[in-house]
Design a protein around this motif. Sequence first.
Motif, PDB file in Angstrom:
ATOM      1  N   ASP A 189       6.704  16.193  -7.456  1.00  0.00           N
ATOM      2  CA  ASP A 189       5.492  16.813  -6.923  1.00  0.00           C
ATOM      3  C   ASP A 189       4.721  15.922  -5.962  1.00  0.00           C
ATOM      4  OD1 ASP A 189       6.157  18.898  -8.611  1.00  0.00           O
ATOM      5  OD2 ASP A 189       4.805  18.253 -10.216  1.00  0.00           O
ATOM      6  N   HIS A 190       5.125  14.657  -5.820  1.00  0.00           N
ATOM      7  CA  HIS A 190       4.314  13.736  -5.012  1.00  0.00           C
ATOM      8  C   HIS A 190       5.110  12.937  -3.994  1.00  0.00           C
ATOM      9  CE1 HIS A 190       0.626  14.447  -7.351  1.00  0.00           C
ATOM     10  NE2 HIS A 190       1.423  14.495  -8.409  1.00  0.00           N
ATOM     11  N   ASP A 191       6.351  12.574  -4.281  1.00  0.00           N
ATOM     12  CA  ASP A 191       7.151  11.878  -3.282  1.00  0.00           C
ATOM     13  C   ASP A 191       7.614  12.876  -2.219  1.00  0.00           C
ATOM     14  OD1 ASP A 191       7.139   9.205  -4.144  1.00  0.00           O
ATOM     15  OD2 ASP A 191       8.734   9.573  -5.602  1.00  0.00           O
ATOM     16  N   PRO A 192       7.815  12.424  -0.981  1.00  0.00           N
ATOM     17  CA  PRO A 192       8.333  13.328   0.053  1.00  0.00           C
ATOM     18  C   PRO A 192       9.690  13.892  -0.352  1.00  0.00           C
ATOM     19  CG  PRO A 192       7.557  11.256   1.015  1.00  0.00           C
ATOM     20  CD  PRO A 192       7.573  11.061  -0.468  1.00  0.00           C
ATOM     21  N   VAL A 211      14.326   1.404   9.607  1.00  0.00           N
ATOM     22  CA  VAL A 211      14.409   2.710  10.270  1.00  0.00           C
ATOM     23  C   VAL A 211      13.903   3.792   9.326  1.00  0.00           C
ATOM     24  CG1 VAL A 211      15.940   4.401  11.367  1.00  0.00           C
ATOM     25  CG2 VAL A 211      16.389   1.947  11.628  1.00  0.00           C
ATOM     26  N   GLU A 212      12.991   4.620   9.809  1.00  0.00           N
ATOM     27  CA  GLU A 212      12.428   5.707   8.995  1.00  0.00           C
ATOM     28  C   GLU A 212      12.216   6.933   9.885  1.00  0.00           C
ATOM     29  OE1 GLU A 212      11.293   8.247   6.488  1.00  0.00           O
ATOM     30  OE2 GLU A 212      11.775   6.249   5.686  1.00  0.00           O
ATOM     31  N   LEU A 213      12.665   8.089   9.405  1.00  0.00           N
ATOM     32  CA  LEU A 213      12.547   9.319  10.181  1.00  0.00           C
ATOM     33  C   LEU A 213      11.152   9.924  10.098  1.00  0.00           C
ATOM     34  CD1 LEU A 213      13.911  11.526  11.888  1.00  0.00           C
ATOM     35  CD2 LEU A 213      14.645  12.609   9.752  1.00  0.00           C
ATOM     36  N   ASP A 214      10.546   9.886   8.919  1.00  0.00           N
ATOM     37  CA  ASP A 214       9.273  10.573   8.697  1.00  0.00           C
ATOM     38  C   ASP A 214       8.099   9.746   9.215  1.00  0.00           C
ATOM     39  OD1 ASP A 214       6.851  11.088   6.513  1.00  0.00           O
ATOM     40  OD2 ASP A 214       7.898  12.905   7.144  1.00  0.00           O
ATOM     41  N   GLU A 215       7.269  10.345  10.071  1.00  0.00           N
ATOM     42  CA  GLU A 215       6.162   9.617  10.688  1.00  0.00           C
ATOM     43  C   GLU A 215       5.125   9.177   9.663  1.00  0.00           C
ATOM     44  OE1 GLU A 215       3.792   7.634  13.182  1.00  0.00           O
ATOM     45  OE2 GLU A 215       5.747   8.454  13.752  1.00  0.00           O
ATOM     46  N   ARG A 216       4.837  10.032   8.652  1.00  0.00           N
ATOM     47  CA  ARG A 216       3.834   9.651   7.643  1.00  0.00           C
ATOM     48  C   ARG A 216       4.297   8.429   6.854  1.00  0.00           C
ATOM     49  NH1 ARG A 216       2.049  14.266   3.787  1.00  0.00           N
ATOM     50  NH2 ARG A 216       0.348  12.794   3.363  1.00  0.00           N
ATOM     51  N   ALA A 217       5.559   8.430   6.462  1.00  0.00           N
ATOM     52  CA  ALA A 217       6.087   7.274   5.736  1.00  0.00           C
ATOM     53  C   ALA A 217       6.068   6.030   6.615  1.00  0.00           C
ATOM     54  CB  ALA A 217       7.501   7.564   5.246  1.00  0.00           C
ATOM     55  N   LYS A 263       0.845  -1.182   0.000  1.00  0.00           N
ATOM     56  CA  LYS A 263       0.000   0.000   0.000  1.00  0.00           C
ATOM     57  C   LYS A 263       0.886   1.240   0.000  1.00  0.00           C
ATOM     58  CE  LYS A 263      -3.881  -2.149   2.419  1.00  0.00           C
ATOM     59  NZ  LYS A 263      -4.657  -2.215   3.693  1.00  0.00           N
ATOM     60  N   VAL A 264       0.574   2.172  -0.872  1.00  0.00           N
ATOM     61  CA  VAL A 264       1.322   3.429  -0.942  1.00  0.00           C
ATOM     62  C   VAL A 264       0.349   4.572  -1.203  1.00  0.00           C
ATOM     63  CG1 VAL A 264       3.494   2.401  -1.738  1.00  0.00           C
ATOM     64  CG2 VAL A 264       1.770   3.117  -3.400  1.00  0.00           C
ATOM     65  N   GLY A 265       0.828   5.782  -0.968  1.00  0.00           N
ATOM     66  CA  GLY A 265       0.010   6.960  -1.218  1.00  0.00           C
ATOM     67  C   GLY A 265       0.771   8.206  -0.796  1.00  0.00           C
ATOM     68  N   PRO A 266       0.092   9.337  -0.705  1.00  0.00           N
ATOM     69  CA  PRO A 266       0.771  10.578  -0.312  1.00  0.00           C
ATOM     70  C   PRO A 266       1.499  10.418   1.018  1.00  0.00           C
ATOM     71  CG  PRO A 266      -1.436  11.042  -1.132  1.00  0.00           C
ATOM     72  CD  PRO A 266      -1.323   9.543  -1.023  1.00  0.00           C
ATOM     73  N   GLY A 267       2.742  10.906   1.050  1.00  0.00           N
ATOM     74  CA  GLY A 267       3.525  10.848   2.275  1.00  0.00           C
ATOM     75  C   GLY A 267       4.575   9.767   2.301  1.00  0.00           C
ATOM     76  N   VAL A 268       4.622   8.914   1.247  1.00  0.00           N
ATOM     77  CA  VAL A 268       5.639   7.871   1.235  1.00  0.00           C
ATOM     78  C   VAL A 268       6.218   7.743  -0.167  1.00  0.00           C
ATOM     79  CG1 VAL A 268       4.097   5.916   0.689  1.00  0.00           C
ATOM     80  CG2 VAL A 268       6.175   5.520   2.042  1.00  0.00           C
ATOM     81  N   PHE A 269       7.498   7.439  -0.230  1.00  0.00           N
ATOM     82  CA  PHE A 269       8.185   7.229  -1.498  1.00  0.00           C
ATOM     83  C   PHE A 269       7.671   5.956  -2.160  1.00  0.00           C
ATOM     84  CE2 PHE A 269      11.764   5.449  -3.923  1.00  0.00           C
ATOM     85  CZ  PHE A 269      12.116   6.528  -4.707  1.00  0.00           C
ATOM     86  N   VAL A 270       7.325   6.058  -3.436  1.00  0.00           N
ATOM     87  CA  VAL A 270       6.832   4.891  -4.172  1.00  0.00           C
ATOM     88  C   VAL A 270       8.031   4.040  -4.602  1.00  0.00           C
ATOM     89  CG1 VAL A 270       5.637   4.108  -6.247  1.00  0.00           C
ATOM     90  CG2 VAL A 270       4.783   6.105  -4.988  1.00  0.00           C
ATOM     91  N   PRO A 271       8.078   2.766  -4.206  1.00  0.00           N
ATOM     92  CA  PRO A 271       9.219   1.928  -4.597  1.00  0.00           C
ATOM     93  C   PRO A 271       9.314   1.761  -6.098  1.00  0.00           C
ATOM     94  CG  PRO A 271       7.482   0.597  -3.580  1.00  0.00           C
ATOM     95  CD  PRO A 271       7.092   2.029  -3.390  1.00  0.00           C
ATOM     96  N   ARG A 272      10.551   1.794  -6.627  1.00  0.00           N
ATOM     97  CA  ARG A 272      10.807   1.717  -8.058  1.00  0.00           C
ATOM     98  C   ARG A 272      11.338   0.339  -8.445  1.00  0.00           C
ATOM     99  NH1 ARG A 272       9.039   6.727  -6.476  1.00  0.00           N
ATOM    100  NH2 ARG A 272       9.386   8.329  -8.053  1.00  0.00           N
ATOM    101  N   PRO A 273      11.096  -0.047  -9.695  1.00  0.00           N
ATOM    102  CA  PRO A 273      11.574  -1.362 -10.149  1.00  0.00           C
ATOM    103  C   PRO A 273      13.087  -1.524 -10.052  1.00  0.00           C
ATOM    104  CG  PRO A 273       9.941  -0.488 -11.682  1.00  0.00           C
ATOM    105  CD  PRO A 273      10.250   0.611 -10.703  1.00  0.00           C
ATOM    106  N   GLU A 274      13.843  -0.434 -10.259  1.00  0.00           N
ATOM    107  CA  GLU A 274      15.304  -0.570 -10.243  1.00  0.00           C
ATOM    108  C   GLU A 274      15.828  -1.004  -8.871  1.00  0.00           C
ATOM    109  OE1 GLU A 274      14.425   3.972 -10.560  1.00  0.00           O
ATOM    110  OE2 GLU A 274      13.651   2.097 -11.410  1.00  0.00           O
TER     111      GLU A 274
END
Length: 301
Positions: A222-225, A157-163, A98-109
């Motif tokens: 415009d959409h990834d943190p 480990v993740e710094l951003d609470e939304r992510a 699950k992904v959406g605003p506030g988190v980096f979308v994982p890329r195929p690479e």
Amino acid sequence: MSSAPESSPPPRPRRSASVLLAEVARATQRLADAGVPSPRFDAEELAAYVHGTDRTRLHTVPDADFDARYWEAVARREAREPLQHITGRAFFRYLELKVGPGVFVPRPETESVVGWAIDAVRAMDVAEPLIVDLCTGSGAIALALAQEVPRATVHGVELDERALEWARRNASDNAEGSRVTLHQGDALTALPELSGQVDLVISNPPYIPLSEWEHVAPEARDHDPQMALFSGEDGLDVIRGLERTAHRLLRHGGMVVIEHADTQGGLVPWLFTEDGGWADAADHPDLNNRPRFATARRVAR
């Protein structure tokens, strides 16, 4: 008397394309005109999402079931909103996340980075590997490692609470999440209680130079943190810090693998010096043969 020639059977009428497939073709053109990198795939994926099916079964959707909300989804993608934000899901190796605003979308690479890490851990003579994923974001890397290295214990480990909320959601949705412990904190000072014990440190950190802001694809810019994208004037500020963190966390002989931009090939391995307690520093290509990640082995300083 000669027999009359046999008449050939009448040609079968061509089966007309379904309404949905015709609309997918129109949507593909609209997305291509908007500069979307994979217009056909995205048009099909949106159609599958709206109609509750998968891309290989779009032809089975009855004409009467065409949902006009498809065009709302196409308009959002046409405006360069990420496909994954519209569908709410991202596929990474064998996971659906699950992904959406506030988190980096994982890329195929990044899948090739994880593939290397899995091979490296499997090659270690360690019954229950201890792995740390720094800048975990959606939890994609941590969960993939837990899934494909079943006896591993993984910390993310993740710094951003939304992510981190997205990572927690994904961990709770996947069976392997029970072997992933998530922490909110700075990757550069993370997990002092594990210092000298970790078998593998992995990270997909921010690595885009601030000077490249206007050249970044709008889906990311415009959409990834922002904190998941940019890292100083040369893009290497966080990676420099991760070099020190990885050396602190790893046991003697442990490995680090860090993703970087293809334009940074050759630069990142130089941060893992022999004087700094590293050996075998090297760069590796992704599936498109572009330099994508660096690895090194911790030795005594």
